[in-house]
Each structure stands twice: as C-alpha cells, then as structure tokens.
Design a protein around this motif. Structure first.
Motif, short mmCIF file in Angstrom:
data_model
loop_
_atom_site.label_atom_id
_atom_site.label_comp_id
_atom_site.label_asym_id
_atom_site.label_seq_id
_atom_site.Cartn_x
_atom_site.Cartn_y
_atom_site.Cartn_z
N ASN A 1 0.62 -1.07 -0.04
CA ASN A 1 0.15 0.02 0.01
C ASN A 1 0.68 1.23 -0.23
N ARG B 1 -1.07 -6.14 -0.22
CA ARG B 1 -1.72 -4.82 -0.05
C ARG B 1 -3.01 -5.08 0.39
N ARG C 1 -11.48 -12.31 -8.28
CA ARG C 1 -10.25 -11.82 -8.25
C ARG C 1 -9.46 -13.16 -8.38
N1 LIG Z 1 -9.49 -4.75 0.94
C1 LIG Z 1 -10.36 -3.80 -0.06
C2 LIG Z 1 -9.79 -2.56 0.05
C3 LIG Z 1 -8.57 -2.23 -0.08
C4 LIG Z 1 -8.10 -0.72 -0.39
O1 LIG Z 1 -7.53 -0.46 -1.29
N2 LIG Z 1 -8.42 0.14 0.86
C5 LIG Z 1 -8.14 1.49 0.61
C6 LIG Z 1 -9.09 2.12 1.62
S1 LIG Z 1 -10.67 1.82 1.33
C7 LIG Z 1 -6.67 1.92 1.03
O2 LIG Z 1 -5.84 0.89 1.35
N3 LIG Z 1 -6.11 2.81 0.70
C8 LIG Z 1 -4.87 3.25 1.04
C9 LIG Z 1 -4.21 4.04 -0.22
O3 LIG Z 1 -4.52 3.66 -1.32
O4 LIG Z 1 -3.26 4.82 0.00
C10 LIG Z 1 -9.94 -4.48 -1.37
O5 LIG Z 1 -9.02 -5.26 -1.44
O6 LIG Z 1 -10.56 -4.04 -2.34
#
Ligand SMILES: N[C@@H](CCC(=O)N[C@@H](CS)C(=O)NCC(=O)O)C(=O)O
Lengths: 398, 337
Positions: B39, B100, B108
């Motif tokens: 992330n 991540r 998926r």
């Molecule tokens: N677990 C979910 C959500 C993962 C996700 O990307 N969550 C966001 C917040 S809702 C996040 O981590 N954002 C942090 C970033 O992109 O910096 C998925 O796999 O689709």
C-alpha cells in the motif's frame, strides 16, 4: 512486357504494363499497406487475448452484460448498481461528452472575448486580458483543477447552505442546487411554437440573403430570428397559462433532494478546462485578427462600409481562415484533457470505465481498447466538423 | 499518467511471452531481492516513515517471504501501489507478489490469473460518520453521500448494503486514501467507508479526530492476504507456507527471541518447523532453515500482529477474528510434516 496491339481497348498512349501504371501501383500499395497494418493489429490483439486466456485471465466482451454492482455519482441516463457494465460505459461516455461540449462552448466564448480584449485600445482592458492569458496559460492544468476543487471544498455542508436565492438556488459543498422545471399539460404547445419559430427563422435568413443579392437591400434577419425564437414560445407559454411547475430542492435527511444539481467535481473540471483552454484560444484569435492587413479595413472604409459591417463582413471572415485550424486542435486538447477528471473524482469515462469497471472485472485489454476507440472517434469527429466549417469559411473565389 | 503506463505495461508484457513467469523463485534468487507490491500508505499495514523505512503487517509478510527464500528479511524492494494499479502490476511481472490489504474474492481468484496464498488479516467493512450528524447506526444512512476509494471491494459492498436495506446513497469516488479522507473532512460526504481496520487509521490522520465516529456495523467479510500469479505453483507454495510457518510458530510458542534455543527443543513438530529434522525446506526448493529465518527475523504471527496493529500500537486492535483457532479466532495453519 505486354504488347499494346494485343490490348485494343487500352488508350494508345498507355504503352506500359499494368504494374507499371502509377495509378494502379499506388492503389495496390495502399491497399496492401492497409491489409498488412490490419493484420498486424489483429495479430497483436488476438495473440494477447490468447496468451491471457492461457494464463487464466478472463477475456472477451461478455462482461458488458454483467451487473455492475456499484453506484456512480452522476449520470445523464437512468443508472443504479443493478445496471450492467455496458451501462457504466455509456454513463462515463456521456459524462465525458457533457464536460467536453460545455467546456468547448465556454472556452470559445471566453477565448474570443479575451483575444479581442488584448487588442483593445483601452489600456486597462488590454492589460487585464494579457495578465489572464499569460498567467493561466503557464500553470499546469492539473494544478488548476485541484485549485478549483480545493475552493469548492471550503463551501459549507448542506445544513449551512449559502442561499443565493432564498430556498430556490443554494450552494454548498455538495453542489449548486436549483429548481427543476416540470412541464405540465399543455407544454407541448410551447415546443410547437419553438419549432415554428426556428423554421420561420431559417426561411427568413434565406429570403434576406436572396433579396440582398438581388436588390442590395439589408434586413436585420438575425435579430428578428432571435426575437422570434425567444418571443414566440414565451408568448404561447403565457397564453397557455404557464403550464409548468418548479421542483424546489428541499433538505431531507443528509442532503437536499429534488431540483437540479451541478456537482462540485463538474464545476471544478469545467472551469479549469474552460479557463485554461480559453487562454490558447485568445492567442489564436488575436493572431487571426492581426493577420488581416489593415489595408483591408481601410479599403472597406473607403467604399463607405460602416465600422460594424467592416468587422463582420471583411475582417472576421478573413481572420476565421487563420483561426479555425489551430482552434480545432484546442478543441481536441480540451476533449482529451477532460480525462484528468479522475484526479478529483468526476465520473468521466476514464474514471468510471477504465477505473472502477476495469478494476472490478480485471479485463484491461478490452476496456483500454474501448476507451481508446472512444477518444479516437471523438477526436476524429471534432476534426471532421471543424474541417467542414473551415471549408465553408474558406475563400470563395468568384 | 502512471496508471495507464501500468496498464499498457501489462498489455505489452502479456503480448511478449506466455510462460515467462513460471520461475518466480529462480528470478528472485538470481536477483537477490524480492519485489513486493504494498500500500502507498496505510498505518499498521504498510507505511513508510521519513527515513524511508517501511512498517506494517503487510510489509512484514513481504519480509517473511524474503527471509524464507533469501535468508535475509531486508532484501525486499517495496513497490507502493494504489488499489487500481495493484493487479496489473502483479499480472505484468512488475512485482513478485502483492501484499496490499487485498480482499480474497471469487472474481479476483478466478478471472485475474492470480492466486491468493492465504489470509494474514481477517477484516470487514465499516463506516466512519461525522459526529455532528448524530447517527447511531448504519441503518439510518438513507440518502447519505459516501466517500470511497476507487477499485476496491468497498465500492461493491456499499452498493449491496444500501440496496439490501432499501436505502439510497451517492458515491463520491477518489483515487487515493488521502483524497478520500480530505473529501470526508471537507464535508463533501457524510460518511467514509472502508475496511474497518483502516477506519481508525484514517480517523487518526484527520485534523480533528474527535469529529468522527466509527459505527458498530460491519457489513462484509474482508479476508486480506498476499497474492501471487497463477500457474507458478512452486512460488505459490512458498508464500502460502511462509504464512503457515508464522502461524504454526505462534501456536508452538516459537518466537523471534527463543527461536535459536527452540531449534533443540524436544517437540518434533518444532524441530520440523525449524529445520533441524525433516526436509520441509527442500520440498519447497529453499534452504532447510527457511522457517527459522522467518521467525527469528520477522517473528511469529502474533508478534507481527501485536507489533503493527495490536493493543499497544496507536491502532489498538484486539486479536478478535485474528486470534489463533485454539483461542477463539480463525488463524489456523495445516501441520508441517
Ligand atoms: N480490501 C479492499 C480495500 C483495499 C483498499 O485499497 N483500501 C483502501 C481504503 S478503502 C486503502 O487501503 N487505501 C490506501 C491507499 O490507497 O493509500 C480491497 O481489497 O478491495
């Protein structure tokens, strides 16, 4: 080598074999080039799809019929999460077209005004226009989009809305709310009146032209048309007893419901695109006007043509010839730049389709190809339209 | 734009070769570092400090795999990815594995050419609401505007939840977590929704964290775990068993502190885990002390949890679903034998 005598139907001056004929050759080579190019792209595409398939990545366009399962902030057609991925394509496409068309219109207006203003003899007006052009033209568009969006973010929440017109026009962080017109019984007459006025205007303009060519007499056809197009439907509307009601936005729960709303993402993108592109248009317009030599104006004046018609009939038509080709590329730029929408969450084609839909389905190749096709067709259409306009404006030699 | 570059990169890479990705283990060993997609910035899961050091439970999964394969947990190149970029980066071979906060879903797993190697965190989706609105339950959210991040399962769960409860919403979709938070703070929306573990992190980043509350409802299952490319079973096994080794280590009481002395413990299970007995490492194609390296350098699952998201961290998350199976949780690993 073929003997010409054995080919009696061939003109006597074509003594060469068919493969030496330049027309034949050029056509053959062109066809060949197209076929090879087509084959090349087909191979790449089918090869890619095949390789993806063998790696367990789903391919094909069947996903377009599947339920999307996600909501979209703004849609010009009816849409909710029970619609299909195909619909998300349409929603994104229409949102892209909307901001592009509206942006092109405002950019053109601002650009023409600023371009003429830069040539103004009034020092203050000319300087204001210069400062506008020179500053906004040199700040990256993305920053301008962020700037307008940041400004939107300072607006109050729904409960603290700014009342631009008490209870009718409101502004808050969720957008600009206005009453929506709801046509009632009898509104059809107004539409008919509008249609009649438009047809009458076209006839009037044609008649005026003919009469002017025959007798030289002038008639203010454009102003009369404008009067008809506004006046006639308005008159019918009043006579029919105003068959329309207004749907006002009201605060219900978290948000205002009813009425019309322009979302802040749209406003920020629209202003940024218009103001940025208008700076380039202003320069094009200024260059276009300067390109018409002053002798033209003097000649017109010598013939006794007044100032207004000189500008309208002598300077502008000649300036337009210089203006239109570069103007076309500005329109193309604006349409393509609208894809920066994703940066602030305006649901355009790139955000909705190449963003969310691509991510939920994982079908990158198909979706990227479709999106590229859209921008290609859009750009080619703008070009074609402007070329047609350019032809009409081009010098008619008599 | 970076996104489109990754997409085109994926297309180009897919065109060139079909089976170039079979030997991820060989590639990683030859290169001497592991490329791991993480992330861009999520406290507790994957966060880079101002000195450039990465911390988080997802980051530690990458380190554990590096320790197992290369014998050195520091030999990782972290590749920060947004939600939208992550799968393309893995498909195209830009990264060797993805760790991540990615939810394991049917689509998926079956249609992206990817495999989920396990679950390092059991999560669920929740809501963060402006306190001033006085909302007590997610059932009161009819008509709300919702800030949300593009390309997540969150977008879909939200639509399902509102549809199921006959409520309307309007989704404001942003690309990054920071934009989403800023939209929420600027009252562009009434609620922000994401995986529950992240709500506290997001709230802690707000200018005024007390102005928002987390609602009690959890509306979905979000099993988060590392992902690898489909069709490279050897690599899949390594990532999967690295996770299992950490869970087994916790269950057997092997920690980073006592791993050395545990090598000579009486329990044959511990011996097999730490490579003093059996050939677990050889069967994975890596060294015999692979799991010893993982536990001594990164720690067991419990250590990894407590260090990054546990009660002593700012996130203060209890083990809950992530406790071991014999402790009322879901973390359960097949035996090493
Ligand atoms: N677990 C979910 C959500 C993962 C996700 O990307 N969550 C966001 C917040 S809702 C996040 O981590 N954002 C942090 C970033 O992109 O910096 C998925 O796999 O689709």
């Amino acid at each position: 080598m073929a003997d010409p005598i054995q080919q009696p139907d061939v003109d006597s001056h074509s003594k060469t074999a068919i493969w030496n004929d330049p027309t034949f050759r050029s056509i053959t080579f062109q066809v060949l080039a197209v076929v090879v190019l087509g084959w090349f792209f087909y191979t790449i595409f089918s090869n890619t799809l095949h390789n993806m398939e063998s790696r367990g990545i789903t391919t094909g366009f069947a996903f377009l019929d599947n339920t999307s399962g996600f909501g979209i902030l703004m849609s010009l057609i009816e849409y909710d999460e029970t619609h299909t991925y195909g619909d998300t394509f349409i929603v994104g496409l229409l949102n892209t077209l909307l901001v592009s068309v509206v942006g092109i219109i405002t950019a053109t207006i601002i650009g023409f005004v600023m371009g003429v203003a830069r040539l103004s003899k009034n020092w203050l007006i000319a300087k204001i226009a210069t400062v506008y052009v020179e500053s906004l033209r040199n700040i990256p568009l993305l920053l301008q989009i962020f700037f307008w969006y940041a400004l939107m973010r300072t607006l109050p929440p729904p409960r603290g809305s700014i009342q631009l017109i008490q209870d009718a026009v409101l502004l808050n962080g969720r957008g600009l709310y206005m009453p929506a017109p709801v046509p009632a019984d009898g509104f059809g007459f107004v539409n008919i009146a509008l249609l009649v006025a438009v047809i009458a205007s076209i006839v009037l303009v044609k008649w005026t032209k003919k009469r002017q060519e025959a007798t030289g007499q002038l008639f203010p056809a454009y102003w009369t048309s404008l009067g008809m197009i506004v006046g006639l439907p308005l008159g019918v509307f009043l006579i029919a007893g105003m068959p329309m009601s207004l749907d006002y936005p009201v605060l219900k729960g978290f948000n205002f419901v009813g009425g019309m709303r322009i979302i802040p993402e749209f406003m920020a993108l629209w202003w940024a695109l218009s103001l940025y592109t208008a700076t380039f248009i202003a320069e094009i317009v200024r260059a276009g006007i300067l390109a018409v030599s002053h002798g033209q104006t003097e000649a017109a004046h010598a013939l006794g043509i007044p100032n207004g018609p000189t500008l309208r009939l002598v300077v502008i038509p000649q300036a337009m010839r210089v203006i239109i080709p570069p103007l076309t590329s500005q329109y193309l730029n604006l349409a393509k730049n609208s894809s920066l929408a994703t940066a602030i969450g305006y649901p355009d084609l790139v955000g909705v389709f190449m963003g969310t839909t691509l991510n939920q389905t994982g079908q990158a190749v198909e979706i990227v190809a479709m999106t590229m096709m859209v921008y290609l067709v859009m750009s080619l259409s703008i070009s074609a339209l402007m070329n047609w306009f350019n032809k009409r404006m081009a010098m008619v030699e008599r | 734009m970076k996104k489109s570059i990754t997409v085109f990169g994926a297309m180009a890479a897919t065109m060139i070769a079909t089976s170039a990705f079979a030997g991820t283990l060989e590639d990683v060993t030859a290169r001497g570092t592991l490329s791991c997609g993480v992330n861009t910035g999520l406290p507790g899961f994957s966060l880079q400090d101002d000195k450039g050091n990465w911390t988080g439970i997802d980051v530690d999964v990458c380190r554990a795999v590096a320790a197992a394969v290369l014998g050195d947990a520091t030999k990782v190149r972290f590749v920060p990815l947004t939600a939208k970029e992550r799968f393309t980066a893995l498909q195209s071979g830009e990264i060797d594995m993805l760790s991540r906060n990615t939810t394991w879903t049917h689509t998926r797993d079956t249609s992206l050419g990817l495999n989920f190697a396990g679950v390092n965190y059991y999560d669920g989706q929740g809501f963060l609401v402006q306190k001033a609105l006085g909302v007590k339950s997610a059932k009161e959210l009819d008509g709300a505007s919702v800030c949300i991040q593009a390309g997540t399962t969150t977008e879909l769960n939200l639509a399902d939840y509102f549809r199921l409860n006959g409520m309307k919403y309007s989704a404001v979709v942003y690309d990054t977590s920071d934009q989403t938070r800023e939209g929420f703070e600027a009252a562009r929306c009434d609620i922000l929704t994401s995986d529950q573990s992240q709500l506290y992190a997001i709230r802690s980043k707000m200018a005024d964290p007390t102005s928002a509350v987390v609602l009690p409802e959890v509306i979905s299952k979000e099993p988060l775990g590392p992902v690898v490319r489909q069709g490279d079973d050897a690599w899949f096994n390594i990532v999967k068993w690295t996770l299992y080794a950490q869970v087994n280590a916790e269950e057997m009481g092997v920690t980073s502190a006592n791993a050395m002395e545990m090598k000579t413990a009486a329990d044959p299970n511990v011996k097999r885990l730490l490579g003093t007995e059996g050939d677990a490492g050889a069967k994975l194609g890596i060294s015999a002390d692979w799991a010893y390296n993982v536990v001594s350098q990164v720690g067991n699952y419990g250590e990894m949890f407590e260090r990054n998201v546990g009660l002593k961290t700012p996130l203060a998350i209890a083990r809950g679903l992530n406790a071991l199976w014999n402790n009322g949780g879901l973390q359960y690993a097949p035996p090493i034998r």
